[in-house]
Design an enzyme around this catalytic site. Structure first.
Site, PDB file in Angstrom:
ATOM      1  N   CYS A   1      40.416  39.475  31.848  1.00 41.30           N
ATOM      2  CA  CYS A   1      39.057  39.640  32.666  1.00 41.30           C
ATOM      3  C   CYS A   1      38.834  38.262  33.504  1.00 41.30           C
ATOM      4  CB  CYS A   1      37.922  39.622  31.445  1.00 41.30           C
ATOM      5  SG  CYS A   1      37.952  41.108  30.421  1.00 41.30           S
TER       6      CYS A   1
ATOM      7  N   HIS B   1      29.903  34.166  33.786  1.00 44.73           N
ATOM      8  CA  HIS B   1      30.937  35.229  33.005  1.00 44.73           C
ATOM      9  C   HIS B   1      30.125  36.280  32.450  1.00 44.73           C
ATOM     10  CE1 HIS B   1      34.713  37.234  31.782  1.00 44.73           C
ATOM     11  NE2 HIS B   1      34.334  37.048  30.748  1.00 44.73           N
TER      12      HIS B   1
ATOM     13  N   GLU C   1      28.995  29.961  26.318  1.00 45.92           N
ATOM     14  CA  GLU C   1      29.065  29.449  28.100  1.00 45.92           C
ATOM     15  C   GLU C   1      27.564  28.966  28.055  1.00 45.92           C
ATOM     16  OE1 GLU C   1      29.541  31.969  32.096  1.00 45.92           O
ATOM     17  OE2 GLU C   1      29.211  32.913  30.660  1.00 45.92           O
TER      18      GLU C   1
ATOM     19  N   LYS D   1      27.156  41.025  35.522  1.00 45.48           N
ATOM     20  CA  LYS D   1      27.581  42.268  34.653  1.00 45.48           C
ATOM     21  C   LYS D   1      26.269  42.880  34.258  1.00 45.48           C
ATOM     22  CE  LYS D   1      31.902  40.191  33.193  1.00 45.48           C
ATOM     23  NZ  LYS D   1      31.687  38.863  33.974  1.00 45.48           N
TER      24      LYS D   1
ATOM     25  N   HIS E   1      30.879  45.735  33.125  1.00 48.15           N
ATOM     26  CA  HIS E   1      32.289  44.697  33.307  1.00 48.15           C
ATOM     27  C   HIS E   1      33.310  45.336  33.566  1.00 48.15           C
ATOM     28  CE1 HIS E   1      34.796  41.607  32.033  1.00 48.15           C
ATOM     29  NE2 HIS E   1      34.760  41.362  30.815  1.00 48.15           N
TER      30      HIS E   1
ATOM     31  N   PHE F   1      40.534  37.435  27.640  1.00 50.88           N
ATOM     32  CA  PHE F   1      41.258  37.550  26.263  1.00 50.88           C
ATOM     33  C   PHE F   1      42.822  36.767  26.671  1.00 50.88           C
ATOM     34  CE2 PHE F   1      39.409  41.757  24.300  1.00 50.88           C
ATOM     35  CZ  PHE F   1      38.405  41.200  24.075  1.00 50.88           C
TER      36      PHE F   1
END
Length: 415
Positions: free
Chosen positions: A170, A310, A321, A339, A344, A403
């Site tokens: 991502c 994010h 975060e 998002k 996403h 990831f």
């Protein structure tokens, strides 16, 4: 890309933007949608009968996308490549460049993509099962492999310089932008076409993410599903799309009279070296990336006005975060999370969010986070909600985490 102790580098200018998202084609459509602050998630016929049957799909069929790309080229392209080509064309035109007149050998293409043509793979597997080897398309591989968005953009624009297709999950789109900046800084190109593209809203991808427990399961109210930093968040919404930025050395852009959206002043990239899918609770890797981006930009943390987060709407990511923002950026900059509106888009997300950050700098406006009614206690940050916030944004950061422990932070400043 830069580590925690990198020196200040000359900034590069963002001179053009192109977007393809669940809001439609073009920058204007996506900017209007995120400023409206309403989620675009909707039931997805492709996902019918699955545990999670909704997504933020780009609202065009393959045939319609082909018409936009041009039938003479589109027939050989997978869906993410079509998105990338359309976004790149818009960005290049927006920057005021004519590919027929530039020196293509000095133009780089860096387009991140994590899944490639995942839906096309599912389709071809089904054809093999039902019809045997002869039913599989001779174009299956070019439509599937994740470097083809970069390849097709280079072909379409006649860009013969360095071409790279980073895959950092991502963070792929943000990684592409940081790599493109490095190509400019080292003199390997004069123009960089950089961004991300993804089309991974197929049945297998959706089922696999559901099995991991990362998708929202609000099937009765898809448009309320993605809710970054909310107390009752329960996962993200799969999306697709692309974003492309045109990057040039700031001096070169000024010499030709270009009006940049923003300056890409610093990039930070680190690895958590912790876990395949989960961030460490102390977010040490993300913090190192944020501090590296600010150091390279020559910006003190207290000078950051805005964070494009994010913000995945998952329990662990949003909590870590938020803690990171509160710890490093203690003056409480405004925070948004696109998002919530757009879903996403995985490998495209970092590039889409970088483009939106540049638009916030240009317009002096921070879009709201969709569906954020009751912030989580652990998310004690200044989230923009309900309506856009007028703000004189001079310094902003865009976070992307993937990831594998990939962390990329881009620091953008007003020209």
């Amino acid at each position: 890309m830069s580590g925690p102790t990198s020196p200040v580098r000359p900034p590069v200018a963002v001179t053009g933007l192109g977007l393809v998202t669940s809001a439609g084609l073009g920058v204007d459509a996506t900017w209007a949608a995120v400023c409206a602050g309403r989620s675009l998630a909707a039931p997805d016929p492709v996902l019918a009968d699955l545990p999670v049957d909704f997504s933020c799909r780009v609202p065009f069929t393959e045939r319609e996308l082909g018409q936009h790309v041009g039938p003479r080229k589109a027939w050989r392209m997978g869906r993410p490549a079509k998105f990338a080509v359309l976004a790149a064309r818009e960005a290049v035109a927006d920057a005021g460049w004519d590919p027929a007149s530039w020196d293509g050998a000095r133009v780089a293409t860096v387009i991140g993509c994590s899944f490639g043509g995942a839906e096309k793979w599912e389709e071809q597997q089904q054809l093999l099962t039902e019809g045997g080897p002869e039913a599989v398309s001779a174009l299956a591989i070019p439509m599937i492999i994740p470097n083809l968005p970069a390849g097709e953009v280079a072909i379409d624009l006649g860009a013969r310089g360095t071409s790279i297709a980073p895959a950092t999950a991502c963070a792929s789109g943000a990684t592409a932008i940081a790599l493109a900046r490095d190509l400019l800084a080292t003199g390997l190109c004069d123009i960089a076409i950089a961004g991300g593209a993804e089309a991974a809203t197929g049945r297998m991808t959706a089922t696999a993410f559901w099995s991991m427990g990362t998708l929202s399961q609000r099937t009765m109210a898809p448009d309320e599903a993605s809710r970054p930093f909310a107390a009752d968040r329960d996962g993200f919404v799969l999306a697709e799309g692309a974003a492309v930025l045109v990057l040039e050395r700031a001096a070169d852009a000024a010499a030709r009279g270009a009006r940049p959206y923003a300056l890409l002043a610093g990039c930070g990239s680190t690895s958590d070296a912790h876990h395949p899918t989960a961030p460490p609770e102390d977010a040490h890797g993300a913090e190192a990336a944020l501090r590296a981006a600010l150091a390279e930009a020559g910006v003190h943390p207290d000078d950051v006005d805005h964070v494009n987060a994010h913000g995945t709407s998952t329990a662990l990511n949003d909590a870590t975060e938020s803690a990171l923002i509160g710890r490093v950026l203690s003056q409480r900059p405004s925070v948004t999370a696109p998002k919530g509106v757009l879903g996403h888009s995985l490998g495209a997300a970092g590039a889409i969010e970088a483009a939106l950050t540049a638009l916030s700098l240009r317009h002096g406006c921070v879009p709201p986070i969709a569906n954020l009614l009751v912030p989580a206690p652990e998310c004690d940050i200044d989230c923009v909600t309900k309506q856009p916030r007028r703000q004189n944004v001079a310094v902003a950061v865009s976070h992307s985490f993937g990831f594998g422990g990939h962390n990329v932070v881009l620091a953008l400043t007003r020209p």
